[in-house]
Write a protein that holds these residues in place. Structure first.
Motif, PDB file in Angstrom:
ATOM      1  N   ASP A 108       0.802  -1.230   0.000  1.00 57.99           N
ATOM      2  CA  ASP A 108       0.000   0.000   0.000  1.00 57.99           C
ATOM      3  C   ASP A 108       0.833   1.277   0.000  1.00 57.99           C
ATOM      4  O   ASP A 108       0.299   2.358  -0.203  1.00 57.99           O
ATOM      5  N   ASN A 109       2.143   1.158   0.189  1.00 55.32           N
ATOM      6  CA  ASN A 109       2.993   2.346   0.226  1.00 55.32           C
ATOM      7  C   ASN A 109       3.487   2.664  -1.188  1.00 55.32           C
ATOM      8  O   ASN A 109       4.252   1.886  -1.764  1.00 55.32           O
ATOM      9  N   PRO A 110       3.047   3.797  -1.781  1.00 58.56           N
ATOM     10  CA  PRO A 110       3.424   4.119  -3.162  1.00 58.56           C
ATOM     11  C   PRO A 110       4.936   4.181  -3.371  1.00 58.56           C
ATOM     12  O   PRO A 110       5.438   3.789  -4.420  1.00 58.56           O
ATOM     13  N   GLY A 111       5.675   4.645  -2.349  1.00 60.52           N
ATOM     14  CA  GLY A 111       7.131   4.701  -2.458  1.00 60.52           C
ATOM     15  C   GLY A 111       7.741   3.314  -2.584  1.00 60.52           C
ATOM     16  O   GLY A 111       8.652   3.094  -3.390  1.00 60.52           O
ATOM     17  N   ASP A 112       7.228   2.364  -1.800  1.00 61.24           N
ATOM     18  CA  ASP A 112       7.737   0.992  -1.866  1.00 61.24           C
ATOM     19  C   ASP A 112       7.337   0.313  -3.175  1.00 61.24           C
ATOM     20  O   ASP A 112       8.095  -0.492  -3.721  1.00 61.24           O
ATOM     21  N   VAL A 113       6.154   0.635  -3.683  1.00 56.54           N
ATOM     22  CA  VAL A 113       5.730   0.088  -4.983  1.00 56.54           C
ATOM     23  C   VAL A 113       6.696   0.581  -6.059  1.00 56.54           C
ATOM     24  O   VAL A 113       7.206  -0.204  -6.865  1.00 56.54           O
ATOM     25  N   ARG A 114       6.965   1.889  -6.050  1.00 54.89           N
ATOM     26  CA  ARG A 114       7.866   2.474  -7.051  1.00 54.89           C
ATOM     27  C   ARG A 114       9.263   1.871  -6.929  1.00 54.89           C
ATOM     28  O   ARG A 114       9.889   1.527  -7.929  1.00 54.89           O
ATOM     29  N   LEU A 115       9.745   1.716  -5.708  1.00 55.26           N
ATOM     30  CA  LEU A 115      11.066   1.132  -5.481  1.00 55.26           C
ATOM     31  C   LEU A 115      11.131  -0.295  -6.033  1.00 55.26           C
ATOM     32  O   LEU A 115      12.104  -0.688  -6.675  1.00 55.26           O
ATOM     33  N   THR A 116      10.078  -1.051  -5.798  1.00 57.84           N
ATOM     34  CA  THR A 116      10.044  -2.434  -6.292  1.00 57.84           C
ATOM     35  C   THR A 116      10.035  -2.456  -7.820  1.00 57.84           C
ATOM     36  O   THR A 116      10.775  -3.226  -8.446  1.00 57.84           O
ATOM     37  N   GLN A 117       9.213  -1.599  -8.417  1.00 50.44           N
ATOM     38  CA  GLN A 117       9.160  -1.534  -9.889  1.00 50.44           C
ATOM     39  C   GLN A 117      10.526  -1.159 -10.454  1.00 50.44           C
ATOM     40  O   GLN A 117      10.993  -1.759 -11.425  1.00 50.44           O
ATOM     41  N   GLU A 118      11.186  -0.180  -9.827  1.00 56.34           N
ATOM     42  CA  GLU A 118      12.511   0.238 -10.292  1.00 56.34           C
ATOM     43  C   GLU A 118      13.541  -0.862 -10.093  1.00 56.34           C
ATOM     44  O   GLU A 118      14.423  -1.069 -10.927  1.00 56.34           O
ATOM     45  N   ALA A 119      13.420  -1.591  -8.979  1.00 60.03           N
ATOM     46  CA  ALA A 119      14.362  -2.686  -8.714  1.00 60.03           C
ATOM     47  C   ALA A 119      14.242  -3.772  -9.781  1.00 60.03           C
ATOM     48  O   ALA A 119      15.246  -4.276 -10.279  1.00 60.03           O
ATOM     49  N   PHE A 120      13.017  -4.099 -10.157  1.00 61.74           N
ATOM     50  CA  PHE A 120      12.825  -5.101 -11.206  1.00 61.74           C
ATOM     51  C   PHE A 120      13.373  -4.594 -12.542  1.00 61.74           C
ATOM     52  O   PHE A 120      14.010  -5.338 -13.283  1.00 61.74           O
ATOM     53  N   LYS A 121      13.129  -3.314 -12.827  1.00 64.50           N
ATOM     54  CA  LYS A 121      13.590  -2.731 -14.086  1.00 64.50           C
ATOM     55  C   LYS A 121      15.110  -2.673 -14.123  1.00 64.50           C
ATOM     56  O   LYS A 121      15.744  -3.098 -15.086  1.00 64.50           O
ATOM     57  N   GLU A 122      15.721  -2.141 -13.058  1.00 69.88           N
ATOM     58  CA  GLU A 122      17.175  -2.026 -13.007  1.00 69.88           C
ATOM     59  C   GLU A 122      17.858  -3.375 -12.980  1.00 69.88           C
ATOM     60  O   GLU A 122      18.934  -3.549 -13.523  1.00 69.88           O
ATOM     61  N   GLY A 123      17.221  -4.323 -12.308  1.00 71.39           N
ATOM     62  CA  GLY A 123      17.786  -5.663 -12.255  1.00 71.39           C
ATOM     63  C   GLY A 123      17.563  -6.433 -13.543  1.00 71.39           C
ATOM     64  O   GLY A 123      17.980  -7.575 -13.668  1.00 71.39           O
ATOM     65  N   GLN A 124      16.894  -5.800 -14.492  1.00 72.87           N
ATOM     66  CA  GLN A 124      16.570  -6.416 -15.786  1.00 72.87           C
ATOM     67  C   GLN A 124      15.927  -7.779 -15.594  1.00 72.87           C
ATOM     68  O   GLN A 124      16.288  -8.754 -16.239  1.00 72.87           O
ATOM     69  N   ILE A 125      14.993  -7.806 -14.683  1.00 74.52           N
ATOM     70  CA  ILE A 125      14.290  -9.048 -14.383  1.00 74.52           C
ATOM     71  C   ILE A 125      13.046  -9.102 -15.256  1.00 74.52           C
ATOM     72  O   ILE A 125      12.195  -8.225 -15.198  1.00 74.52           O
ATOM     73  N   ARG A 126      12.983 -10.120 -16.087  1.00 75.48           N
ATOM     74  CA  ARG A 126      11.863 -10.252 -17.010  1.00 75.48           C
ATOM     75  C   ARG A 126      10.669 -10.812 -16.260  1.00 75.48           C
ATOM     76  O   ARG A 126      10.694 -11.939 -15.796  1.00 75.48           O
ATOM     77  N   ASN A 127       9.648  -9.997 -16.158  1.00 72.93           N
ATOM     78  CA  ASN A 127       8.463 -10.445 -15.451  1.00 72.93           C
ATOM     79  C   ASN A 127       7.337  -9.472 -15.696  1.00 72.93           C
ATOM     80  O   ASN A 127       7.530  -8.426 -16.296  1.00 72.93           O
ATOM     81  N   THR A 128       6.182  -9.844 -15.217  1.00 77.14           N
ATOM     82  CA  THR A 128       5.060  -8.932 -15.176  1.00 77.14           C
ATOM     83  C   THR A 128       4.747  -8.724 -13.705  1.00 77.14           C
ATOM     84  O   THR A 128       4.431  -9.678 -12.998  1.00 77.14           O
ATOM     85  N   LEU A 129       4.902  -7.490 -13.257  1.00 78.94           N
ATOM     86  CA  LEU A 129       4.645  -7.165 -11.855  1.00 78.94           C
ATOM     87  C   LEU A 129       3.248  -6.576 -11.744  1.00 78.94           C
ATOM     88  O   LEU A 129       2.964  -5.527 -12.294  1.00 78.94           O
ATOM     89  N   HIS A 130       2.367  -7.287 -11.077  1.00 79.94           N
ATOM     90  CA  HIS A 130       1.006  -6.821 -10.828  1.00 79.94           C
ATOM     91  C   HIS A 130       0.999  -6.225  -9.426  1.00 79.94           C
ATOM     92  O   HIS A 130       1.579  -6.808  -8.512  1.00 79.94           O
ATOM     93  N   VAL A 131       0.334  -5.091  -9.250  1.00 73.74           N
ATOM     94  CA  VAL A 131       0.329  -4.420  -7.948  1.00 73.74           C
ATOM     95  C   VAL A 131      -1.099  -4.236  -7.459  1.00 73.74           C
ATOM     96  O   VAL A 131      -1.959  -3.761  -8.205  1.00 73.74           O
ATOM     97  N   VAL A 132      -1.347  -4.642  -6.225  1.00 69.26           N
ATOM     98  CA  VAL A 132      -2.609  -4.333  -5.543  1.00 69.26           C
ATOM     99  C   VAL A 132      -2.240  -3.683  -4.214  1.00 69.26           C
ATOM    100  O   VAL A 132      -1.161  -3.931  -3.675  1.00 69.26           O
ATOM    101  N   THR A 133      -3.155  -2.848  -3.704  1.00 66.33           N
ATOM    102  CA  THR A 133      -2.761  -2.013  -2.578  1.00 66.33           C
ATOM    103  C   THR A 133      -3.429  -2.350  -1.249  1.00 66.33           C
ATOM    104  O   THR A 133      -3.220  -1.655  -0.266  1.00 66.33           O
ATOM    105  N   ASP A 134      -4.241  -3.404  -1.204  1.00 65.56           N
ATOM    106  CA  ASP A 134      -4.779  -3.820   0.092  1.00 65.56           C
ATOM    107  C   ASP A 134      -5.095  -5.312   0.067  1.00 65.56           C
ATOM    108  O   ASP A 134      -5.089  -5.952  -0.984  1.00 65.56           O
ATOM    109  N   GLY A 135      -5.361  -5.850   1.248  1.00 68.54           N
ATOM    110  CA  GLY A 135      -5.558  -7.288   1.389  1.00 68.54           C
ATOM    111  C   GLY A 135      -6.799  -7.814   0.687  1.00 68.54           C
ATOM    112  O   GLY A 135      -6.790  -8.922   0.141  1.00 68.54           O
ATOM    113  N   VAL A 136      -7.874  -7.040   0.691  1.00 69.63           N
ATOM    114  CA  VAL A 136      -9.106  -7.475   0.029  1.00 69.63           C
ATOM    115  C   VAL A 136      -8.874  -7.580  -1.476  1.00 69.63           C
ATOM    116  O   VAL A 136      -9.251  -8.567  -2.120  1.00 69.63           O
TER     117      VAL A 136
END
Length: 152
Positions: A18-46
């Motif tokens: 749910d933390n937009p900063g952590d979502v962005r950091l994760t997206q950047e980490a995947f991009k910088e790490g050149q990790i081939r994937n599809t990252l789906h993001v949801v922001t709460d447990g429901v």
């Protein structure tokens, strides 16, 4: 999906955060790490459970290869989400990595009691985080053999 040997294929990863900063950091980490994937993001447990069970807006969602789950979530916390995943016969074998800022011993114990596959504390340093994400990709999506599951 009859087989989990996905080393050549992009992986579907569900990030529950749910933390937009952590979502962005994760997206950047995947991009910088050149990790081939599809990252789906949801922001709460429901929403996470709707995604995994393909309900509502997520009717066409893929079943992810792995879930990265924060503990401190609105509407339904990470422990409740993990508990529901483990008690659902269609999801019980899904690899779930708790990825949280909490270093509290009781959170670690509780996550493993609820059968999390791993518990990682979020590093603050971005390059450290990229390494963490690379390790997740390498270990869980290339090395580990998981039981097959039937996709309906």
């Amino acid at each position: 999906m009859p087989d989990h040997d996905r080393s050549g294929d992009p992986a579907d990863i569900l990030l529950v955060e749910d933390n937009p900063g952590d979502v962005r950091l994760t997206q950047e980490a995947f991009k910088e790490g050149q990790i081939r994937n599809t990252l789906h993001v949801v922001t709460d447990g429901v929403e996470a459970l709707d995604f995994l069970r393909r309900r509502g807006d997520h009717a066409d969602a893929p079943l992810p290869d792995i879930v990265l789950l924060d503990l401190n979530l609105p509407r339904k916390n990470g422990d409740e989400v993990l508990d529901e995943i483990r008690s659902d016969p269609d999801l019980e074998y899904l690899p779930v990595i708790v990825l949280t800022s909490s270093e509290a011993q009781e959170d670690v114990v509780q996550s493993y009691e609820l059968q999390a596959n791993a518990y990682l504390t979020k590093p603050v340093d971005p390059s450290e985080f990229i390494e963490t994400v690379r390790s997740i990709q390498q270990f869980w999506l290339s090395v580990v053999r998981l039981p097959p599951y039937d996709e309906e």
